[in-house]
Design a protein around this motif. Structure first.
Motif, PDB file in Angstrom:
ATOM      1  N   VAL A 123       7.610  13.841   1.597  1.00 38.77           N
ATOM      2  CA  VAL A 123       6.974  13.557   0.299  1.00 38.77           C
ATOM      3  C   VAL A 123       7.034  12.064  -0.001  1.00 38.77           C
ATOM      4  O   VAL A 123       6.034  11.459  -0.415  1.00 38.77           O
ATOM      5  CB  VAL A 123       7.623  14.384  -0.828  1.00 38.77           C
ATOM      6  N   LEU A 124       8.185  11.435   0.213  1.00 34.72           N
ATOM      7  CA  LEU A 124       8.310   9.997  -0.023  1.00 34.72           C
ATOM      8  C   LEU A 124       7.383   9.202   0.900  1.00 34.72           C
ATOM      9  O   LEU A 124       6.752   8.233   0.473  1.00 34.72           O
ATOM     10  CB  LEU A 124       9.751   9.543   0.162  1.00 34.72           C
TER      11      LEU A 124
ATOM     12  N   LEU B 226       2.481   5.998   1.548  1.00 30.82           N
ATOM     13  CA  LEU B 226       1.195   5.848   2.213  1.00 30.82           C
ATOM     14  C   LEU B 226       0.054   5.812   1.196  1.00 30.82           C
ATOM     15  O   LEU B 226      -0.828   4.962   1.273  1.00 30.82           O
ATOM     16  CB  LEU B 226       0.991   6.994   3.201  1.00 30.82           C
ATOM     17  N   ALA B 227       0.088   6.712   0.229  1.00 28.96           N
ATOM     18  CA  ALA B 227      -0.944   6.732  -0.806  1.00 28.96           C
ATOM     19  C   ALA B 227      -0.913   5.440  -1.616  1.00 28.96           C
ATOM     20  O   ALA B 227      -1.961   4.880  -1.957  1.00 28.96           O
ATOM     21  CB  ALA B 227      -0.748   7.937  -1.716  1.00 28.96           C
ATOM     22  N   ARG B 228       0.257   4.940  -1.906  1.00 29.81           N
ATOM     23  CA  ARG B 228       0.386   3.693  -2.667  1.00 29.81           C
ATOM     24  C   ARG B 228      -0.201   2.521  -1.879  1.00 29.81           C
ATOM     25  O   ARG B 228      -0.873   1.654  -2.422  1.00 29.81           O
ATOM     26  CB  ARG B 228       1.852   3.427  -2.985  1.00 29.81           C
ATOM     27  N   ARG B 229       0.053   2.504  -0.574  1.00 26.25           N
ATOM     28  CA  ARG B 229      -0.489   1.441   0.270  1.00 26.25           C
ATOM     29  C   ARG B 229      -2.012   1.493   0.288  1.00 26.25           C
ATOM     30  O   ARG B 229      -2.691   0.475   0.168  1.00 26.25           O
ATOM     31  CB  ARG B 229       0.059   1.577   1.684  1.00 26.25           C
ATOM     32  N   ARG B 230      -2.571   2.683   0.418  1.00 28.81           N
ATOM     33  CA  ARG B 230      -4.025   2.828   0.435  1.00 28.81           C
ATOM     34  C   ARG B 230      -4.635   2.442  -0.910  1.00 28.81           C
ATOM     35  O   ARG B 230      -5.669   1.793  -0.965  1.00 28.81           O
ATOM     36  CB  ARG B 230      -4.430   4.265   0.785  1.00 28.81           C
ATOM     37  N   LEU B 231      -3.996   2.828  -1.997  1.00 29.04           N
ATOM     38  CA  LEU B 231      -4.502   2.447  -3.314  1.00 29.04           C
ATOM     39  C   LEU B 231      -4.398   0.937  -3.511  1.00 29.04           C
ATOM     40  O   LEU B 231      -5.233   0.334  -4.164  1.00 29.04           O
ATOM     41  CB  LEU B 231      -3.751   3.194  -4.408  1.00 29.04           C
ATOM     42  N   GLY B 232      -3.400   0.318  -2.914  1.00 31.50           N
ATOM     43  CA  GLY B 232      -3.279  -1.140  -2.964  1.00 31.50           C
ATOM     44  C   GLY B 232      -4.451  -1.805  -2.266  1.00 31.50           C
ATOM     45  O   GLY B 232      -4.961  -2.823  -2.721  1.00 31.50           O
ATOM     46  N   LYS B 233      -4.909  -1.222  -1.159  1.00 34.04           N
ATOM     47  CA  LYS B 233      -6.085  -1.748  -0.470  1.00 34.04           C
ATOM     48  C   LYS B 233      -7.316  -1.658  -1.361  1.00 34.04           C
ATOM     49  O   LYS B 233      -8.153  -2.541  -1.372  1.00 34.04           O
ATOM     50  CB  LYS B 233      -6.334  -0.995   0.834  1.00 34.04           C
ATOM     51  N   LEU B 234      -7.414  -0.580  -2.117  1.00 32.11           N
ATOM     52  CA  LEU B 234      -8.549  -0.422  -3.022  1.00 32.11           C
ATOM     53  C   LEU B 234      -8.528  -1.499  -4.098  1.00 32.11           C
ATOM     54  O   LEU B 234      -9.548  -2.106  -4.398  1.00 32.11           O
ATOM     55  CB  LEU B 234      -8.518   0.966  -3.668  1.00 32.11           C
TER      56      LEU B 234
END
Length: 151
Positions: free
Chosen positions: A22-23, A28-36
């Protein structure tokens, strides 16, 4: 060791694995949203068009010179999941998404069918992102094929 201690160790070990998974997913989701947030655009992509309305994946795309690099929202890859070169693809058609598809793509999206050797890809993006994408496609060097040749 008694069976109760083995069972407790198994339960605790499983809980640790679940928490770590989960962590990892959240990071991973945070990193992808950072790219956005760092200049990326929200784009849904579908490679297999065989089943109407199915197969869409949400992601983030960036322009890198001649390439349109697409990163799946939840992926373990460090690089782009797809890199589309504007010199070897053309826009075959445009359409509005079906009702079933609207739930799997950015709000207000239009679907673009891209044709390139060996691939049949659809991307979906909102109007502002689409305007930028079409401008990028049309600004290809003079030696490349016109992106609107499929119309």
């Amino acid at each position: 060791m008694s069976p109760s201690i083995l069972l407790l160790a198994l339960v605790l070990g499983s809980a640790v694995v679940v928490v770590l998974a989960v962590l990892g997913g959240l990071l991973l989701a945070r990193r992808r949203l950072g790219k956005l947030k760092a200049g990326g655009i929200e784009v849904a992509l579908r490679v297999h068009r065989g089943e109407p309305g199915r197969g869409w994946h949400l992601g983030v795309a960036h322009y890198h010179g001649e390439e349109f690099a697409w990163y799946r929202a939840l992926s373990l890859r460090s690089g782009p999941d797809w890199a589309l070169n504007r010199g070897d693809m053309e826009i075959a058609s445009r359409r509005s998404p079906s009702t079933a598809e609207t739930y799997t793509m950015p709000a207000g999206s239009l679907v673009i069918h891209l044709s390139r050797p060996g691939d049949d890809i659809e991307i979906a993006m909102g109007n502002d992102a689409l305007t930028g994408f079409l401008s990028w496609m049309e600004s290809a060097p003079p030696s490349s094929v016109a992106p609107w040749a499929g119309h």
